[in-house]
Scaffold this motif. Sequence first.
Motif, PDB file in Angstrom:
ATOM      1  N   LEU A  61      49.662  43.170  51.442  1.00 60.33           N
ATOM      2  CA  LEU A  61      50.919  43.075  50.706  1.00 60.33           C
ATOM      3  C   LEU A  61      51.374  41.631  50.509  1.00 60.33           C
ATOM      4  CD1 LEU A  61      53.226  44.577  49.336  1.00 60.33           C
ATOM      5  CD2 LEU A  61      54.317  44.784  51.574  1.00 60.33           C
ATOM      6  N   TRP A  62      51.134  40.778  51.513  1.00 56.40           N
ATOM      7  CA  TRP A  62      51.563  39.376  51.424  1.00 56.40           C
ATOM      8  C   TRP A  62      51.027  38.714  50.165  1.00 56.40           C
ATOM      9  CZ3 TRP A  62      48.358  35.247  50.931  1.00 56.40           C
ATOM     10  CH2 TRP A  62      47.004  35.468  51.177  1.00 56.40           C
ATOM     11  N   LEU A  63      49.800  39.082  49.770  1.00 57.70           N
ATOM     12  CA  LEU A  63      49.172  38.459  48.606  1.00 57.70           C
ATOM     13  C   LEU A  63      49.970  38.738  47.332  1.00 57.70           C
ATOM     14  CD1 LEU A  63      46.752  36.835  47.586  1.00 57.70           C
ATOM     15  CD2 LEU A  63      45.517  38.991  47.328  1.00 57.70           C
ATOM     16  N   TYR A  64      50.465  39.947  47.193  1.00 56.45           N
ATOM     17  CA  TYR A  64      51.219  40.324  45.998  1.00 56.45           C
ATOM     18  C   TYR A  64      52.646  39.774  46.023  1.00 56.45           C
ATOM     19  CZ  TYR A  64      47.199  43.141  45.073  1.00 56.45           C
ATOM     20  OH  TYR A  64      45.909  43.540  44.826  1.00 56.45           O
ATOM     21  N   LYS A  65      53.102  39.339  47.187  1.00 60.54           N
ATOM     22  CA  LYS A  65      54.430  38.723  47.303  1.00 60.54           C
ATOM     23  C   LYS A  65      54.371  37.215  47.076  1.00 60.54           C
ATOM     24  CE  LYS A  65      56.649  42.067  50.311  1.00 60.54           C
ATOM     25  NZ  LYS A  65      57.436  42.242  51.525  1.00 60.54           N
ATOM     26  N   LYS A  71      47.181  34.388  42.163  1.00 60.88           N
ATOM     27  CA  LYS A  71      46.535  33.719  41.025  1.00 60.88           C
ATOM     28  C   LYS A  71      45.261  33.005  41.481  1.00 60.88           C
ATOM     29  CE  LYS A  71      47.480  30.413  37.324  1.00 60.88           C
ATOM     30  NZ  LYS A  71      46.960  29.091  37.629  1.00 60.88           N
ATOM     31  N   ASP A  72      45.318  32.317  42.628  1.00 56.16           N
ATOM     32  CA  ASP A  72      44.144  31.622  43.151  1.00 56.16           C
ATOM     33  C   ASP A  72      43.011  32.600  43.466  1.00 56.16           C
ATOM     34  OD1 ASP A  72      45.446  29.199  42.928  1.00 56.16           O
ATOM     35  OD2 ASP A  72      45.921  29.043  45.071  1.00 56.16           O
ATOM     36  N   LEU A  77      37.787  35.069  41.945  1.00 58.66           N
ATOM     37  CA  LEU A  77      36.986  36.246  41.601  1.00 58.66           C
ATOM     38  C   LEU A  77      36.373  36.099  40.206  1.00 58.66           C
ATOM     39  CD1 LEU A  77      39.266  39.067  43.034  1.00 58.66           C
ATOM     40  CD2 LEU A  77      37.055  38.309  43.929  1.00 58.66           C
ATOM     41  N   GLN A  78      37.149  35.556  39.269  1.00 60.03           N
ATOM     42  CA  GLN A  78      36.638  35.333  37.913  1.00 60.03           C
ATOM     43  C   GLN A  78      35.499  34.316  37.931  1.00 60.03           C
ATOM     44  OE1 GLN A  78      37.270  37.029  35.159  1.00 60.03           O
ATOM     45  NE2 GLN A  78      35.784  35.793  34.056  1.00 60.03           N
TER      46      GLN A  78
END
Length: 99
Positions: A61-65, A71-72, A77-78
Motif C-alpha cells: 500500500l505504501w507504494l500507491y501512497k 512512478k519510479d 518495469l518499462q
Amino acid sequence: MVLRQQPQKHHGHELRLTLDARKRISLAKLLPDYEVSSFKAYTEDDKIVLEPMAEIPAHELWLYKHPRALKDVQEGLQQSREGKVHKRGSFAKYAKDDI
C-alpha cells in the motif's frame, strides 16, 4: 402513456445479460484481464454501474501512497520490458543472515 425511444449507445463490450431464477446475472464475460475481487456499485440516472475493484496486499500500500516511488517502479518495469537492463552481479555479500 407515451414511451420515448432512447438513442442507443453501443459500448466496446456490450452484452445482454439475462436474470436467472434467483434474479442473478453472471459478469464473467465482462471481467477485465486483471484479477477482480469486488465491485463498487452505484446508480447513475436509470443505470446500474459496476466498477471492478482489485485488492493489493497491505505491505504494498505504501507504494500507491507515494506517487514518486510508484512512478519510479513503473519506469523501471518499462525499462526492463524494453531490455534496458544492466547486470550488476551478485548482491549476496550485502545480505544479512539475521533477518
